[in-house]
Design a protein around this motif. Structure first.
Motif, mmCIF file in Angstrom:
data_model
loop_
_atom_site.group_PDB
_atom_site.id
_atom_site.type_symbol
_atom_site.label_atom_id
_atom_site.label_comp_id
_atom_site.label_asym_id
_atom_site.label_seq_id
_atom_site.Cartn_x
_atom_site.Cartn_y
_atom_site.Cartn_z
ATOM 1 N N SER A 110 0.817 -1.223 0.000
ATOM 2 C CA SER A 110 0.000 0.000 0.000
ATOM 3 C C SER A 110 0.846 1.266 0.000
ATOM 4 C CB SER A 110 -0.920 0.014 1.229
ATOM 5 O OG SER A 110 -0.181 0.221 2.431
ATOM 6 N N LYS A 111 2.156 1.122 0.273
ATOM 7 C CA LYS A 111 3.030 2.286 0.337
ATOM 8 C C LYS A 111 3.495 2.679 -1.065
ATOM 9 C CE LYS A 111 4.300 3.609 3.873
ATOM 10 N NZ LYS A 111 3.727 4.633 4.764
ATOM 11 N N LYS A 112 3.732 3.957 -1.248
ATOM 12 C CA LYS A 112 4.236 4.443 -2.515
ATOM 13 C C LYS A 112 5.685 3.994 -2.713
ATOM 14 C CE LYS A 112 1.358 8.628 -2.611
ATOM 15 N NZ LYS A 112 1.373 10.112 -2.661
ATOM 16 N N GLU A 113 6.103 3.932 -3.967
ATOM 17 C CA GLU A 113 7.473 3.541 -4.266
ATOM 18 C C GLU A 113 8.441 4.524 -3.616
ATOM 19 O OE1 GLU A 113 10.369 2.605 -8.113
ATOM 20 O OE2 GLU A 113 8.246 3.068 -8.403
ATOM 21 N N GLY A 114 9.441 4.003 -2.943
ATOM 22 C CA GLY A 114 10.380 4.866 -2.243
ATOM 23 C C GLY A 114 10.019 5.098 -0.793
ATOM 24 N N SER A 115 8.816 4.670 -0.401
ATOM 25 C CA SER A 115 8.408 4.812 0.990
ATOM 26 C C SER A 115 9.016 3.700 1.836
ATOM 27 C CB SER A 115 6.880 4.758 1.098
ATOM 28 O OG SER A 115 6.282 5.805 0.361
ATOM 29 N N GLY A 116 8.887 3.826 3.154
ATOM 30 C CA GLY A 116 9.474 2.850 4.055
ATOM 31 C C GLY A 116 8.851 1.473 3.927
ATOM 32 N N ARG A 117 9.643 0.452 4.231
ATOM 33 C CA ARG A 117 9.195 -0.931 4.168
ATOM 34 C C ARG A 117 9.575 -1.653 5.458
ATOM 35 N NH1 ARG A 117 7.076 1.039 0.415
ATOM 36 N NH2 ARG A 117 6.831 0.279 -1.723
ATOM 37 N N VAL A 118 8.826 -2.707 5.776
ATOM 38 C CA VAL A 118 9.080 -3.523 6.957
ATOM 39 C C VAL A 118 9.229 -4.976 6.527
ATOM 40 C CG1 VAL A 118 8.190 -4.308 9.191
ATOM 41 C CG2 VAL A 118 7.795 -1.949 8.450
#
Length: 216
Positions: A110-118
């Protein structure tokens, strides 16, 4: 004479990626990754030098869902680019891990490209199995009791001054952390966000992921 814009651009500090390792243990996991950080040279970038802003934090949470919330908070409020949750299988039921992993995958998507990831990095049956792999082959099937006895036999961890049972041992500064390539050969490997067999770990995948971020 160079323009001000050119002077500012020359030798500019490269953009760094902020990475957090969120670990379960106050001593063992945190101590290991602090040593590995030094061996691998995962450092903050300087002028014209690639690097990584890597920090290691012991989670105050016990439940895996609570650790997921803590990781998301680190991305949203602390602007972390990547958070790796390092955890043991013995502390979490397969159903709990699968539920949490599914939640994280949906959240990442759901996060935009370049946003944080877990991401999760799981070790089964517990993190000490990865430490033992620095010294010997891990058998095809092992449980927590085998890991505890083998760790004690090899004398891998050292005692601390803390009285709480869960904080009595830590990784000594003399631990052969540089043997991590051999350790990867001595234990079954799984990928990040994967639940594997009874003697598997995603730590090699975690190391490779951080190396990629750091540009190593």
């Amino acid at each position: 004479m160079q323009s001000r814009g050119k002077r500012a651009g020359k030798g500019a500090r490269k953009t760094k990626t902020s990475v957090l390792l969120l670990v379960e243990g106050d001593e063992t996991e945190k101590g290991y990754f602090e040593l590995l950080k030094l061996v691998k040279g995962w450092h903050t970038p300087g002028i014209g030098v690639p690097g990584i802003a890597l920090s290691i934090k012991s989670s105050k949470q016990n439940a895996i869902i609570a650790m997921v919330r803590e990781a998301k908070k680190a991305v949203i409020q602390d602007s972390r680019n990547v958070v790796f949750i390092v955890l043991d299988e013995d502390e979490n039921l397969p159903s709990q891990f699968q539920e949490a992993c599914s939640d994280i995958l949906k959240w990442n998507d759901s996060k935009k490209e370049g946003s944080g990831r877990v991401y999760f990095a799981l070790t089964s049956p517990q993190f000490e199995a990865w430490l033992i792999a620095h010294h010997r082959q891990i058998p095809e099937s092992c449980d927590k009791h085998w890991v505890v006895k083998e760790e004690e036999r090899l004398g891998i961890l050292e005692a601390t001054q803390r009285k709480h049972p869960s904080r009595r041992k830590r990784v000594p500064s003399s631990f052969p952390v540089a043997n991590y390539p051999q350790a990867a050969e001595n234990i079954e490997q799984i990928d990040l966000n994967e639940y594997g067999a009874s003697n598997a770990t995603a730590i090699p995948a975690l190391i490779q992921a951080i190396d990629k971020i750091a540009g190593n």
